[in-house]
Design a protein around this motif. Structure first.
Motif, PDB file in Angstrom:
ATOM      1  N   LEU A  44       0.734  -1.746   0.031  1.00 38.19           N
ATOM      2  CA  LEU A  44      -0.313  -0.126  -0.032  1.00 38.19           C
ATOM      3  C   LEU A  44       1.074   0.778  -0.214  1.00 38.19           C
ATOM      4  O   LEU A  44       0.504   1.832  -0.899  1.00 38.19           O
ATOM      5  CB  LEU A  44      -1.194  -0.052   0.983  1.00 38.19           C
ATOM      6  N   ARG A  45       1.617   0.822   0.725  1.00 36.43           N
ATOM      7  CA  ARG A  45       2.744   2.684   1.028  1.00 36.43           C
ATOM      8  C   ARG A  45       3.363   2.998  -0.797  1.00 36.43           C
ATOM      9  O   ARG A  45       3.960   3.721  -1.268  1.00 36.43           O
ATOM     10  CB  ARG A  45       3.849   2.146   1.921  1.00 36.43           C
ATOM     11  N   GLN A  46       3.621   1.744  -0.908  1.00 35.73           N
ATOM     12  CA  GLN A  46       3.703   1.574  -2.742  1.00 35.73           C
ATOM     13  C   GLN A  46       3.443   2.413  -3.951  1.00 35.73           C
ATOM     14  O   GLN A  46       3.753   3.017  -4.021  1.00 35.73           O
ATOM     15  CB  GLN A  46       4.770   0.223  -3.009  1.00 35.73           C
ATOM     16  N   GLU A  47       2.211   1.466  -3.247  1.00 37.54           N
ATOM     17  CA  GLU A  47       1.410   2.261  -4.057  1.00 37.54           C
ATOM     18  C   GLU A  47       0.992   4.171  -4.155  1.00 37.54           C
ATOM     19  O   GLU A  47       0.675   4.636  -5.536  1.00 37.54           O
ATOM     20  CB  GLU A  47       0.194   1.444  -4.441  1.00 37.54           C
ATOM     21  N   LYS A  48       1.038   4.145  -3.194  1.00 39.00           N
ATOM     22  CA  LYS A  48       0.787   5.775  -2.759  1.00 39.00           C
ATOM     23  C   LYS A  48       2.649   6.651  -2.987  1.00 39.00           C
ATOM     24  O   LYS A  48       2.040   7.565  -2.834  1.00 39.00           O
ATOM     25  CB  LYS A  48       1.088   5.994  -1.265  1.00 39.00           C
ATOM     26  N   VAL A  49       3.233   6.324  -3.035  1.00 39.34           N
ATOM     27  CA  VAL A  49       5.260   6.402  -3.157  1.00 39.34           C
ATOM     28  C   VAL A  49       4.310   7.303  -4.407  1.00 39.34           C
ATOM     29  O   VAL A  49       4.922   8.012  -5.081  1.00 39.34           O
ATOM     30  CB  VAL A  49       6.132   6.133  -3.020  1.00 39.34           C
ATOM     31  N   ILE A  50       3.843   5.597  -5.777  1.00 40.77           N
ATOM     32  CA  ILE A  50       3.979   5.959  -6.843  1.00 40.77           C
ATOM     33  C   ILE A  50       3.185   7.412  -7.389  1.00 40.77           C
ATOM     34  O   ILE A  50       3.508   7.320  -8.227  1.00 40.77           O
ATOM     35  CB  ILE A  50       3.239   5.095  -7.429  1.00 40.77           C
ATOM     36  N   GLN A  51       1.936   6.970  -6.680  1.00 43.92           N
ATOM     37  CA  GLN A  51       1.281   8.314  -6.039  1.00 43.92           C
ATOM     38  C   GLN A  51       1.356   9.361  -6.360  1.00 43.92           C
ATOM     39  O   GLN A  51       1.097  10.579  -7.186  1.00 43.92           O
ATOM     40  CB  GLN A  51      -0.413   8.211  -6.089  1.00 43.92           C
ATOM     41  N   TRP A  52       1.974   9.706  -5.232  1.00 40.31           N
ATOM     42  CA  TRP A  52       2.272  10.760  -5.019  1.00 40.31           C
ATOM     43  C   TRP A  52       3.629  11.505  -5.666  1.00 40.31           C
ATOM     44  O   TRP A  52       3.488  12.600  -6.189  1.00 40.31           O
ATOM     45  CB  TRP A  52       3.489  10.771  -3.342  1.00 40.31           C
ATOM     46  N   LYS A  53       4.292  10.293  -6.207  1.00 41.41           N
ATOM     47  CA  LYS A  53       5.598  11.144  -7.410  1.00 41.41           C
ATOM     48  C   LYS A  53       5.032  11.301  -8.912  1.00 41.41           C
ATOM     49  O   LYS A  53       4.885  12.362  -9.077  1.00 41.41           O
ATOM     50  CB  LYS A  53       6.338   9.849  -7.374  1.00 41.41           C
ATOM     51  N   ALA A  54       4.070  11.035  -8.795  1.00 37.55           N
ATOM     52  CA  ALA A  54       3.315  11.101 -10.347  1.00 37.55           C
ATOM     53  C   ALA A  54       1.647  12.708 -10.033  1.00 37.55           C
ATOM     54  O   ALA A  54       2.237  13.307 -11.129  1.00 37.55           O
ATOM     55  CB  ALA A  54       1.629  10.316 -10.596  1.00 37.55           C
ATOM     56  N   SER A  73      -4.452  20.952  -5.184  1.00 39.17           N
ATOM     57  CA  SER A  73      -5.556  20.853  -4.255  1.00 39.17           C
ATOM     58  C   SER A  73      -6.237  19.629  -3.866  1.00 39.17           C
ATOM     59  O   SER A  73      -6.502  18.893  -3.018  1.00 39.17           O
ATOM     60  CB  SER A  73      -5.902  21.956  -3.225  1.00 39.17           C
ATOM     61  N   LYS A  74      -6.873  19.137  -5.429  1.00 37.84           N
ATOM     62  CA  LYS A  74      -7.704  18.338  -5.228  1.00 37.84           C
ATOM     63  C   LYS A  74      -6.890  16.764  -5.338  1.00 37.84           C
ATOM     64  O   LYS A  74      -7.317  15.876  -5.035  1.00 37.84           O
ATOM     65  CB  LYS A  74      -8.093  18.577  -6.856  1.00 37.84           C
ATOM     66  N   LYS A  75      -5.643  16.844  -5.619  1.00 41.58           N
ATOM     67  CA  LYS A  75      -4.626  15.481  -5.756  1.00 41.58           C
ATOM     68  C   LYS A  75      -3.661  15.026  -4.942  1.00 41.58           C
ATOM     69  O   LYS A  75      -3.789  14.177  -4.424  1.00 41.58           O
ATOM     70  CB  LYS A  75      -4.075  16.154  -6.664  1.00 41.58           C
ATOM     71  N   SER A  76      -3.623  16.549  -3.648  1.00 45.16           N
ATOM     72  CA  SER A  76      -2.607  15.669  -2.778  1.00 45.16           C
ATOM     73  C   SER A  76      -3.457  16.208  -1.586  1.00 45.16           C
ATOM     74  O   SER A  76      -4.081  17.749  -0.555  1.00 45.16           O
ATOM     75  CB  SER A  76      -1.323  16.748  -2.493  1.00 45.16           C
ATOM     76  N   GLU A  77      -3.186  15.250  -0.099  1.00 46.06           N
ATOM     77  CA  GLU A  77      -4.409  15.093   0.729  1.00 46.06           C
ATOM     78  C   GLU A  77      -2.900  16.638   1.977  1.00 46.06           C
ATOM     79  O   GLU A  77      -3.978  17.170   2.368  1.00 46.06           O
ATOM     80  CB  GLU A  77      -4.501  13.846   1.726  1.00 46.06           C
ATOM     81  N   HIS A 105       9.699  14.881   2.699  1.00 48.63           N
ATOM     82  CA  HIS A 105       8.445  13.925   3.035  1.00 48.63           C
ATOM     83  C   HIS A 105       8.099  13.836   1.872  1.00 48.63           C
ATOM     84  O   HIS A 105       6.762  14.930   1.967  1.00 48.63           O
ATOM     85  CB  HIS A 105       7.584  15.064   4.310  1.00 48.63           C
ATOM     86  N   ILE A 106       7.850  12.513   1.570  1.00 43.52           N
ATOM     87  CA  ILE A 106       7.691  11.996  -0.309  1.00 43.52           C
ATOM     88  C   ILE A 106       5.826  12.524   0.072  1.00 43.52           C
ATOM     89  O   ILE A 106       4.945  12.926  -0.809  1.00 43.52           O
ATOM     90  CB  ILE A 106       7.708  11.229  -0.482  1.00 43.52           C
ATOM     91  N   GLU A 107       5.636  12.499   1.594  1.00 47.07           N
ATOM     92  CA  GLU A 107       3.701  11.926   1.487  1.00 47.07           C
ATOM     93  C   GLU A 107       2.888  13.640   1.617  1.00 47.07           C
ATOM     94  O   GLU A 107       1.846  13.394   1.170  1.00 47.07           O
ATOM     95  CB  GLU A 107       3.520  11.057   3.217  1.00 47.07           C
ATOM     96  N   THR A 108       4.186  14.313   1.258  1.00 45.68           N
ATOM     97  CA  THR A 108       3.131  15.565   1.635  1.00 45.68           C
ATOM     98  C   THR A 108       4.424  16.585   0.388  1.00 45.68           C
ATOM     99  O   THR A 108       5.092  16.721  -0.312  1.00 45.68           O
ATOM    100  CB  THR A 108       3.971  16.880   2.298  1.00 45.68           C
ATOM    101  N   LYS A 109       3.021  17.259  -0.200  1.00 46.37           N
ATOM    102  CA  LYS A 109       3.492  18.714  -1.582  1.00 46.37           C
ATOM    103  C   LYS A 109       4.082  19.400  -1.300  1.00 46.37           C
ATOM    104  O   LYS A 109       3.454  20.244  -0.128  1.00 46.37           O
ATOM    105  CB  LYS A 109       1.818  18.580  -2.142  1.00 46.37           C
TER     106      LYS A 109
END
Length: 212
Positions: A44-54, A73-77, A105-109
């Motif tokens: 799940l983390r890896q899937e999120k990382v791919i989405q975050w990078k995109a 704002s629509k794409k990033s939590e 902190h790749i989880e954040t934009k």
């Protein structure tokens, strides 16, 4: 005092004994379940990382206008957005720290907006002091870092100090001590932290206002 310390030590020892006993009693099935759960979490983390990078996470970027901000704002939590202007030297200090934290902190934009080119967004968020950082989680503005007041009221604060302050909003994943600022030598400046963090007047003699 000695009795308190002895009691605390006994309580800690009891907790450790209970944890050791729990681990000793694990069956093969228990271990398999733990392994399976861990693998699911990693996937799940890896899937999120791919989405975050995109979505441009991992880099500190500039947004061209309000339209791009609302698209982000629509794409990033989780979003950390720095409102700057070219004539304010302190904005360059903020840029330096946020660039480092964006990679960590790749989880954040992490992004920045020229306040003078985005008047609608600046007014909507009531930005009156530059630099200001808006901390956004789940499309809601949770907090603001206004000037350097919450960062020790100095220009030489550490990246760890910026990270700690951002973490107060929940906009990044943080494993440190949220109660203790990393720059402990300047701890005396944080006695009125709750007041300065939540203030929405954004008045500061040491930072540039937008109404110059």
């Amino acid at each position: 005092m000695d009795q308190v310390l002895v009691s605390a030590a006994k309580q800690l020892e009891k907790q450790l004994d209970n944890e050791i006993e729990r681990l000793d009693n694990l069956t093969v099935d228990d271990i398999d379940l733990i392994r399976e759960k861990r693998l699911k979490e990693m996937k799940l983390r890896q899937e999120k990382v791919i989405q975050w990078k995109a979505n441009g996470h991992g880099e500190y970027s500039e947004l061209a206008d309000e339209k791009e901000f609302f698209e982000v704002s629509k794409k990033s939590e989780n979003i950390v957005v720095h409102f700057y202007r070219d004539s304010t030297e302190r904005c360059k200090i903020v840029d330096k720290h946020l660039k480092i934290l964006a990679a960590k902190h790749i989880e954040t934009k992490f992004c920045k907006v020229n306040a003078e080119k985005c008047p609608f967004l600046t007014q909507r968020l009531r930005i009156k002091v530059i630099p200001s950082i808006a901390l956004i989680k789940e499309s809601k503005t949770k907090d603001f870092i206004v000037g350097f007041t919450d960062l020790g009221n100095c220009d030489d604060f550490s990246t760890e100090m910026m990270e700690w302050r951002i973490a107060q909003s929940g906009a990044i994943d943080y494993n440190g001590d949220l109660l203790t600022p990393p720059d402990t030598k300047k701890r005396q400046t944080y006695h009125n932290k709750n007041k300065t963090i939540r203030s929405r007047t954004f008045d500061s003699d040491s930072d540039d206002g937008l109404d110059d």
